[in-house]
Design a protein around this motif. Structure first.
Motif, mmCIF file in Angstrom:
data_model
loop_
_atom_site.group_PDB
_atom_site.id
_atom_site.type_symbol
_atom_site.label_atom_id
_atom_site.label_comp_id
_atom_site.label_asym_id
_atom_site.label_seq_id
_atom_site.Cartn_x
_atom_site.Cartn_y
_atom_site.Cartn_z
ATOM 1 N N ALA A 101 0.820 -1.456 -0.106
ATOM 2 C CA ALA A 101 -0.052 0.032 -0.095
ATOM 3 C C ALA A 101 1.004 1.138 0.066
ATOM 4 N N LEU A 102 1.433 1.606 -1.114
ATOM 5 C CA LEU A 102 2.409 2.776 -1.364
ATOM 6 C C LEU A 102 1.586 4.026 -1.324
ATOM 7 N N THR A 103 2.036 4.946 -0.563
ATOM 8 C CA THR A 103 1.787 6.281 -0.744
ATOM 9 C C THR A 103 2.704 7.277 -0.861
ATOM 10 N N PHE A 104 2.356 8.639 -1.001
ATOM 11 C CA PHE A 104 3.620 9.592 -1.038
ATOM 12 C C PHE A 104 4.237 9.760 0.027
ATOM 13 N N ASN A 105 5.678 9.660 -0.223
ATOM 14 C CA ASN A 105 6.673 9.760 0.858
ATOM 15 C C ASN A 105 7.816 10.516 0.250
ATOM 16 N N HIS A 106 9.003 10.530 0.969
ATOM 17 C CA HIS A 106 10.137 11.328 0.752
ATOM 18 C C HIS A 106 10.654 10.813 -0.570
ATOM 19 N N GLY A 118 10.425 1.001 -0.563
ATOM 20 C CA GLY A 118 9.075 1.369 -0.834
ATOM 21 C C GLY A 118 8.338 0.532 0.664
ATOM 22 N N ARG A 119 8.485 -0.629 0.735
ATOM 23 C CA ARG A 119 7.916 -1.081 1.735
ATOM 24 C C ARG A 119 8.154 -0.612 3.487
ATOM 25 N N GLU A 120 9.557 -0.204 3.595
ATOM 26 C CA GLU A 120 9.746 0.490 4.640
ATOM 27 C C GLU A 120 9.284 1.851 5.006
ATOM 28 N N THR A 121 9.381 2.487 3.850
ATOM 29 C CA THR A 121 8.795 3.854 3.937
ATOM 30 C C THR A 121 7.421 4.304 3.603
ATOM 31 N N SER A 122 6.749 3.415 3.338
ATOM 32 C CA SER A 122 5.301 3.574 3.125
ATOM 33 C C SER A 122 4.303 3.010 4.129
ATOM 34 N N TYR A 123 4.011 3.552 5.172
ATOM 35 C CA TYR A 123 3.057 3.183 5.933
ATOM 36 C C TYR A 123 2.202 4.359 6.517
ATOM 37 N N SER A 124 1.198 3.707 7.410
ATOM 38 C CA SER A 124 0.390 4.966 7.941
ATOM 39 C C SER A 124 0.699 4.957 9.373
ATOM 40 N N VAL A 125 1.047 6.030 9.873
ATOM 41 C CA VAL A 125 1.238 5.923 11.457
ATOM 42 C C VAL A 125 -0.219 5.772 12.154
ATOM 43 N N GLU A 126 -1.150 6.211 11.731
ATOM 44 C CA GLU A 126 -2.396 6.311 12.225
ATOM 45 C C GLU A 126 -2.832 4.693 12.318
ATOM 46 N N GLU A 127 -2.660 3.847 11.498
ATOM 47 C CA GLU A 127 -3.145 2.497 11.322
ATOM 48 C C GLU A 127 -2.126 1.731 12.066
ATOM 49 N N ILE A 128 -0.888 2.127 12.236
ATOM 50 C CA ILE A 128 0.091 1.451 13.220
ATOM 51 C C ILE A 128 -0.250 1.462 14.609
ATOM 52 N N ASN A 129 -0.697 2.985 15.046
ATOM 53 C CA ASN A 129 -0.926 3.074 16.268
ATOM 54 C C ASN A 129 -2.113 2.353 16.859
ATOM 55 N N ALA A 130 -3.122 2.413 15.759
ATOM 56 C CA ALA A 130 -4.396 1.598 16.004
ATOM 57 C C ALA A 130 -4.186 0.109 16.362
ATOM 58 N N TYR A 131 -3.152 -0.585 15.585
ATOM 59 C CA TYR A 131 -2.917 -1.758 15.519
ATOM 60 C C TYR A 131 -2.224 -2.274 17.136
ATOM 61 N N VAL A 132 -1.323 -1.345 17.264
ATOM 62 C CA VAL A 132 -0.546 -1.362 18.540
ATOM 63 C C VAL A 132 -1.583 -1.242 19.849
ATOM 64 N N THR A 133 -2.400 -0.353 19.946
ATOM 65 C CA THR A 133 -3.262 -0.139 20.806
ATOM 66 C C THR A 133 -4.154 -1.448 21.097
ATOM 67 N N THR A 134 -4.804 -1.932 19.835
ATOM 68 C CA THR A 134 -5.395 -3.074 20.064
ATOM 69 C C THR A 134 -5.002 -4.351 20.285
ATOM 70 N N ASN A 135 -3.541 -4.373 19.838
ATOM 71 C CA ASN A 135 -2.883 -5.941 20.150
ATOM 72 C C ASN A 135 -1.979 -5.914 21.266
ATOM 73 N N GLU A 136 -1.566 -4.781 21.792
ATOM 74 C CA GLU A 136 -0.446 -4.810 22.890
ATOM 75 C C GLU A 136 -0.974 -5.428 24.091
ATOM 76 N N PRO A 137 -2.243 -5.276 24.546
ATOM 77 C CA PRO A 137 -2.582 -5.839 25.632
ATOM 78 C C PRO A 137 -2.740 -7.357 25.453
ATOM 79 N N LYS A 138 -3.071 -7.945 24.553
ATOM 80 C CA LYS A 138 -3.145 -9.277 24.181
ATOM 81 C C LYS A 138 -1.721 -9.929 24.067
ATOM 82 N N LEU A 139 -0.553 -9.352 24.341
ATOM 83 C CA LEU A 139 0.544 -9.989 24.393
ATOM 84 C C LEU A 139 0.666 -10.977 25.551
ATOM 85 N N LEU A 140 1.078 -12.285 25.538
ATOM 86 C CA LEU A 140 1.385 -13.354 26.825
ATOM 87 C C LEU A 140 2.718 -12.435 27.654
#
Length: 255
Positions: free
Chosen positions: A151-156, A199-221
């Motif tokens: 999911a590439l987006t505009f980046n540097h 492209g893979r390492e520089t194209s990401y959505s900060v909002e989506e990553i934050n949402a993923y961490v918020t949802t899954n971090e409490p589920k870690l063993l």
């Protein structure tokens, strides 16, 4: 009678005189004058008497006319440079907006470069910041075709490639470096290839990553959280550590 007294005022010179006498005229750019004033035989500007009233300025009326304002050739240096002082980048902004609206991303860099070279806008950086997505659209589309699973987006990197193209065109038209006119300097070494890895390492959505961490971090063993914390600590301290995780593929996944 001296020569100056016998010389008739031009529309530009009359505009300067108008600005000394008319408060509203001082709010206008020279090309806008015919919308509010008419050029009369006395070689002067007079307020229009019909059409729409202008709020806050009693007696001023605006007409949607396309009046004629005569151009000033560069050979008449004093008048030419005085006129430049009356202009801003709004006309070039409008030109870029129209180009973007026509959806011609491949032609837009040529248009932008022509404006840079031939029209010398006052603030090229603002034009770039406003239209860099449109100027980089073709490059992004090319990268998306190269890496269809990402999911590439505009980046540097995308913007950097666009700046290289624009600088190449600028030089071909007789200009120099983009830095000389206040635009960012493209990094030609870093842009030698727009690889899928970059492209893979520089194209990401900060909002989506934050949402993923918020949802899954409490589920870690407990063990998972320990590894997670260790990796984060190393990253934040820029320690450059190496981690080996023992996670057999047969182990049941837990959420």
């Amino acid at each position: 009678m001296d020569v100056a007294a016998r010389t008739k005022d031009t529309t530009l010179k009359a505009f300067f005189k108008l600005c000394r006498q008319d408060e509203f005229a001082r709010t206008l750019l020279y090309p806008d004058v015919p919308s509010y004033y008419v050029w009369i035989k006395k070689n002067t500007w007079a307020r229009r008497k019909c059409e729409t009233n202008v709020g806050g300025y009693p007696g001023v009326k605006k007409d949607a006319t396309l009046g004629r304002v005569f151009t000033v050739p560069p050979s008449r240096q004093e008048c030419f440079y005085l006129r430049l002082l009356l202009e801003d980048d709004s006309q070039w902004d409008a030109t870029m907006a129209e180009g973007a609206l026509l959806k011609l991303p491949s032609a837009l860099p040529h248009l932008f470069t022509t404006i840079l070279q031939m029209c010398e806008p006052c603030d090229p950086k603002s034009l770039w910041d406003k239209y860099k997505d449109f100027l980089s659209e073709d490059i992004l589309r090319e990268a998306q075709l190269m890496c269809p699973t990402m999911a590439l987006t505009f980046n540097h990197e995308i913007y950097n490639r666009a700046l290289i193209i624009i600088e190449n065109l600028f030089v071909e038209m007789g200009g120099g470096s983009l830095a000389a006119i206040g635009l960012p300097t493209p990094d030609r070494v870093a842009s030698s290839s727009l690889s899928p890895e970059i492209g893979r390492e520089t194209s990401y959505s900060v909002e989506e990553i934050n949402a993923y961490v918020t949802t899954n971090e409490p589920k870690l063993l407990v063990d998972q959280m320990a590894a997670y914390d260790a990796v984060l600590a190393s990253t934040r301290q820029d320690a450059g550590s190496i981690f080996f995780l023992d996670a057999p593929g047969e182990r049941e996944k837990r959420s």
